[in-house]
Design a protein around this motif. Structure first.
Motif, short mmCIF file in Angstrom:
data_model
loop_
_atom_site.label_atom_id
_atom_site.label_comp_id
_atom_site.label_asym_id
_atom_site.label_seq_id
_atom_site.Cartn_x
_atom_site.Cartn_y
_atom_site.Cartn_z
N THR A 92 0.84 -1.19 0.00
CA THR A 92 0.00 0.00 0.00
C THR A 92 0.88 1.24 0.00
OG1 THR A 92 -1.65 -1.20 1.29
CG2 THR A 92 -1.86 1.17 1.26
N GLY A 93 0.41 2.28 -0.65
CA GLY A 93 1.16 3.53 -0.69
C GLY A 93 1.12 4.28 0.63
N ILE A 94 1.59 5.48 0.60
CA ILE A 94 1.60 6.37 1.77
C ILE A 94 0.40 7.30 1.63
CG2 ILE A 94 2.93 8.15 2.98
CD1 ILE A 94 4.33 5.44 3.03
N PRO A 95 -0.39 7.49 2.68
CA PRO A 95 -1.52 8.43 2.59
C PRO A 95 -1.01 9.88 2.60
CG PRO A 95 -1.36 7.54 4.80
CD PRO A 95 -0.31 6.84 3.98
N TYR A 96 -0.53 10.31 1.44
CA TYR A 96 0.14 11.60 1.31
C TYR A 96 -0.82 12.77 1.52
CZ TYR A 96 4.56 13.78 0.15
OH TYR A 96 5.74 14.45 0.22
N GLY A 97 -2.12 12.51 1.45
CA GLY A 97 -3.10 13.56 1.73
C GLY A 97 -2.93 14.16 3.11
N ILE A 98 -2.38 13.37 4.03
CA ILE A 98 -2.12 13.88 5.38
C ILE A 98 -1.09 14.99 5.32
CG2 ILE A 98 -1.20 13.28 7.67
CD1 ILE A 98 -2.27 10.41 7.13
N ALA A 99 -0.01 14.77 4.57
CA ALA A 99 1.04 15.79 4.43
C ALA A 99 0.52 17.00 3.65
CB ALA A 99 2.26 15.20 3.74
N LEU A 100 -0.26 16.76 2.61
CA LEU A 100 -0.82 17.86 1.83
C LEU A 100 -1.70 18.75 2.69
CD1 LEU A 100 -1.84 15.91 -1.41
CD2 LEU A 100 0.16 17.37 -1.09
N ALA A 101 -2.54 18.12 3.51
CA ALA A 101 -3.44 18.88 4.37
C ALA A 101 -2.69 19.59 5.49
CB ALA A 101 -4.51 17.95 4.96
N ALA A 102 -1.78 18.89 6.14
CA ALA A 102 -1.02 19.50 7.24
C ALA A 102 -0.22 20.70 6.75
CB ALA A 102 -0.11 18.46 7.90
N ALA A 103 0.41 20.56 5.60
CA ALA A 103 1.20 21.67 5.04
C ALA A 103 0.29 22.86 4.71
CB ALA A 103 1.96 21.21 3.80
N ALA A 104 -0.88 22.57 4.14
CA ALA A 104 -1.82 23.64 3.80
C ALA A 104 -2.29 24.37 5.07
CB ALA A 104 -3.01 23.08 3.04
N LEU A 105 -2.60 23.61 6.10
CA LEU A 105 -3.05 24.22 7.35
C LEU A 105 -1.92 25.00 8.03
CD1 LEU A 105 -5.30 21.33 8.68
CD2 LEU A 105 -6.02 23.47 7.59
N TRP A 106 -0.70 24.60 7.78
CA TRP A 106 0.47 25.29 8.34
C TRP A 106 0.71 26.62 7.61
CZ3 TRP A 106 4.14 23.29 11.99
CH2 TRP A 106 5.26 24.09 12.17
N VAL A 107 0.63 26.59 6.28
CA VAL A 107 0.99 27.75 5.46
C VAL A 107 -0.17 28.74 5.31
CG1 VAL A 107 1.70 28.47 3.13
CG2 VAL A 107 2.80 26.51 4.23
N PHE A 108 -1.39 28.26 5.19
CA PHE A 108 -2.53 29.12 4.88
C PHE A 108 -2.68 30.32 5.81
CE2 PHE A 108 -7.19 30.02 4.84
CZ PHE A 108 -7.25 30.55 3.55
N PRO A 109 -2.52 30.19 7.11
CA PRO A 109 -2.68 31.37 7.97
C PRO A 109 -1.67 32.49 7.70
CG PRO A 109 -2.87 29.38 9.27
CD PRO A 109 -2.40 28.96 7.91
N SER A 110 -0.56 32.19 7.04
CA SER A 110 0.44 33.23 6.76
C SER A 110 0.21 33.90 5.41
CB SER A 110 1.85 32.63 6.82
OG SER A 110 2.04 31.70 5.79
N THR A 111 -0.80 33.48 4.67
CA THR A 111 -1.06 34.07 3.35
C THR A 111 -1.86 35.37 3.48
OG1 THR A 111 -3.13 32.87 3.01
CG2 THR A 111 -1.11 31.77 2.28
N ALA A 112 -1.69 36.25 2.52
CA ALA A 112 -2.47 37.48 2.48
C ALA A 112 -3.96 37.16 2.31
CB ALA A 112 -1.99 38.37 1.35
N TRP A 113 -4.22 36.10 1.57
CA TRP A 113 -5.58 35.63 1.31
C TRP A 113 -6.29 35.25 2.62
CZ3 TRP A 113 -9.92 34.84 -1.04
CH2 TRP A 113 -10.57 33.62 -1.10
N PHE A 114 -5.55 34.66 3.56
CA PHE A 114 -6.15 34.29 4.85
C PHE A 114 -6.67 35.53 5.57
CE2 PHE A 114 -5.80 33.67 9.46
CZ PHE A 114 -6.65 32.59 9.63
N GLY A 115 -5.89 36.59 5.57
CA GLY A 115 -6.35 37.82 6.20
C GLY A 115 -7.62 38.34 5.59
N ALA A 116 -7.72 38.24 4.26
CA ALA A 116 -8.92 38.70 3.56
C ALA A 116 -10.10 37.81 3.90
CB ALA A 116 -8.66 38.72 2.06
N VAL A 117 -9.87 36.50 3.94
CA VAL A 117 -10.95 35.56 4.28
C VAL A 117 -11.40 35.76 5.72
CG1 VAL A 117 -11.53 33.11 4.57
CG2 VAL A 117 -10.27 33.86 2.56
N ALA A 118 -10.45 35.91 6.62
CA ALA A 118 -10.78 36.09 8.04
C ALA A 118 -11.53 37.39 8.27
CB ALA A 118 -9.51 36.05 8.88
N ALA A 119 -11.19 38.44 7.54
CA ALA A 119 -11.86 39.73 7.69
C ALA A 119 -13.24 39.72 7.06
CB ALA A 119 -11.01 40.83 7.06
N GLY A 120 -13.39 38.89 6.00
CA GLY A 120 -14.65 38.84 5.24
C GLY A 120 -15.64 38.04 5.97
#
Length: 161
Positions: free
Chosen positions: A133-161
């Motif tokens: 069986t392969g590696i459930p790489y979706g875990i790394a994809l999701a964890a990385a996204a949750l790690w990086v997303f709050p530092s994006t300019a887009w996050f500030g816009a989403v949080a304010a909206g």
């Protein structure tokens, strides 16, 4: 809240079933298309996000065709990149590689030992244990996204909206 919830759900689905349903990526894309204009994102930024997601999808499909990445992983990577955007894509890809490497090492180590008795009674833990069986790489994809997303300019816009 759609982005973090969908990413967390994708990680859990991949862990427990070794699949990432298409509907998760579709929800992420659909939510982006609805939310982005509501946050005042410029048309230029919107186009850059769309282009980023498209390019990552093409690369993901190529990786899938070579057997490097699962199909669900390729689609989730593209959908997450749509939300992350071009400016923060390098940080996201770096975190995917870092967390994915750690995840792979952890699962390979798990596969090298006799599973505990409780794990033998759980289908998902035995799927992780199976060397075919392969590696459930979706875990790394999701964890990385949750790690990086709050530092994006887009996050500030989403949080304010």
């Amino acid at each position: 809240m759609v982005f973090p919830a969908a990413m967390a759900f994708a990680a859990m689905m991949d862990l427990f079933t070794m699949t990432i349903p298409n509907r998760i990526s579709l929800v992420l894309v659909g939510a982006f298309l609805v939310v982005a204009p509501l946050t005042g994102m410029t048309l230029e930024d919107f186009a850059i996000h769309i282009g980023t997601g498209f390019v990552v999808l093409v690369i993901g499909i190529a990786l899938f065709s070579f057997g490097v990445l699962g199909g669900g992983d390729a689609k989730l990577l593209a959908a997450a990149s749509l939300w992350i955007g071009l400016n923060d894509l390098p940080a996201y890809i770096f975190m995917v590689a870092l967390l994915g490497g750690g995840l792979s090492l952890a699962i390979l180590a798990y596969r090298g030992v006799v599973p505990p008795l409780w794990a033998t009674r759980q289908g998902w833990t035995m799927r992780l244990y199976d060397k075919k069986t392969g590696i459930p790489y979706g875990i790394a994809l999701a964890a990385a996204a949750l790690w990086v997303f709050p530092s994006t300019a887009w996050f500030g816009a989403v949080a304010a909206g």
